[in-house]
Write a protein that holds these residues in place. Sequence first.
Motif, PDB file in Angstrom:
ATOM      1  N   UNK A   1      49.179  59.640 -27.844  1.00  0.00           N
ATOM      2  CA  UNK A   1      48.574  58.158 -28.399  1.00  0.00           C
ATOM      3  C   UNK A   1      48.405  57.288 -26.479  1.00  0.00           C
ATOM      4  N   UNK A   2      47.817  55.965 -26.859  1.00  0.00           N
ATOM      5  CA  UNK A   2      47.851  55.243 -25.548  1.00  0.00           C
ATOM      6  C   UNK A   2      46.269  55.239 -25.219  1.00  0.00           C
ATOM      7  N   UNK A   3      45.342  55.315 -26.027  1.00  0.00           N
ATOM      8  CA  UNK A   3      44.277  55.846 -25.279  1.00  0.00           C
ATOM      9  C   UNK A   3      44.002  54.040 -25.257  1.00  0.00           C
ATOM     10  N   UNK A   4      42.407  53.858 -24.301  1.00  0.00           N
ATOM     11  CA  UNK A   4      42.197  52.445 -24.601  1.00  0.00           C
ATOM     12  C   UNK A   4      41.993  51.595 -25.582  1.00  0.00           C
ATOM     13  N   UNK A   5      41.535  51.024 -25.755  1.00  0.00           N
ATOM     14  CA  UNK A   5      40.696  50.204 -26.953  1.00  0.00           C
ATOM     15  C   UNK A   5      39.695  49.597 -26.093  1.00  0.00           C
ATOM     16  N   UNK A   6      38.646  49.484 -27.061  1.00  0.00           N
ATOM     17  CA  UNK A   6      37.508  49.182 -27.011  1.00  0.00           C
ATOM     18  C   UNK A   6      37.674  47.689 -27.847  1.00  0.00           C
ATOM     19  N   UNK A   7      37.162  46.823 -26.568  1.00  0.00           N
ATOM     20  CA  UNK A   7      37.696  45.132 -27.299  1.00  0.00           C
ATOM     21  C   UNK A   7      35.531  44.880 -27.571  1.00  0.00           C
ATOM     22  N   UNK A   8      35.365  44.380 -29.166  1.00  0.00           N
ATOM     23  CA  UNK A   8      34.532  44.064 -29.732  1.00  0.00           C
ATOM     24  C   UNK A   8      34.500  42.572 -30.156  1.00  0.00           C
ATOM     25  N   UNK A   9      34.149  41.588 -28.811  1.00  0.00           N
ATOM     26  CA  UNK A   9      33.611  40.001 -28.982  1.00  0.00           C
ATOM     27  C   UNK A   9      32.813  39.403 -29.330  1.00  0.00           C
ATOM     28  N   UNK A  10      32.412  38.332 -29.739  1.00  0.00           N
ATOM     29  CA  UNK A  10      31.813  37.902 -30.806  1.00  0.00           C
ATOM     30  C   UNK A  10      30.779  37.101 -29.544  1.00  0.00           C
ATOM     31  N   UNK A  11      30.129  36.428 -30.788  1.00  0.00           N
ATOM     32  CA  UNK A  11      28.436  35.692 -29.199  1.00  0.00           C
ATOM     33  C   UNK A  11      29.245  34.725 -28.204  1.00  0.00           C
ATOM     34  N   UNK A  12      30.554  34.482 -28.566  1.00  0.00           N
ATOM     35  CA  UNK A  12      31.201  32.731 -27.686  1.00  0.00           C
ATOM     36  C   UNK A  12      32.047  33.896 -27.141  1.00  0.00           C
ATOM     37  N   UNK A  13      32.283  35.202 -27.446  1.00  0.00           N
ATOM     38  CA  UNK A  13      32.863  35.949 -26.184  1.00  0.00           C
ATOM     39  C   UNK A  13      34.068  36.189 -27.117  1.00  0.00           C
ATOM     40  N   UNK A  14      34.980  35.856 -28.141  1.00  0.00           N
ATOM     41  CA  UNK A  14      35.705  36.114 -28.381  1.00  0.00           C
ATOM     42  C   UNK A  14      36.285  36.946 -28.876  1.00  0.00           C
ATOM     43  N   UNK A  15      37.450  37.547 -29.001  1.00  0.00           N
ATOM     44  CA  UNK A  15      37.863  39.034 -29.249  1.00  0.00           C
ATOM     45  C   UNK A  15      37.803  39.438 -31.147  1.00  0.00           C
TER      46      UNK A  15
END
Length: 179
Positions: free
Chosen positions: A39-53
């Motif tokens: 466990x412990x893989x780095x997550x990819x964060x998905x952002x909206x158009x305003x830069x909010x995760x």
Amino acid sequence: PAGVAVATAPPGGGEGTAPPPADTAMTGDTAAPGSTPPPGGEPATVFDDEGTPVATITAGAIETAWSDYGEDDAPDEGNEYLRVVVNVESQATDDNTFEVNVDHFILQSNNGVVTTAENIRTAAQVEADEEVTDSADLAGGEAVELTLTFEVDAAAGPQSVFYRPDDDRLVDVVEITQS
């Protein structure tokens, strides 16, 4: 989903990450063919158009040359399957949701060929006529685990998995290396 923009997935592993085995490794974790990485893989964060995760996507187990499919689901000659388990967790707020589907994920091979993920059941799931999750509409805090199956030229091998919900978005989920 509306407003999905970009993501980040820092390269490299975290503290305590074992050196990659000689045949297969993924950024942030290691995995031998047919095994589950720690466990412990780095997550990819998905952002909206305003830069909010709005979501995180974390790759888990990776299995190269996967062969536990039903007899009618064999890959084309000269190809093999790659299986990647991802956990998708919504960070949507208010009444918003985050929609995810297996076919939102693509694999780029070492030859640059792009393949869309499929929902291929194991032989046991076929035998039991078991349905498997291929999509979800997640409220904030909800998560789903998806099993992605990619068909790749066995001679080329896999390179990277991306989340691509539409033509304008590409999120780097995990890099796969083979030596």
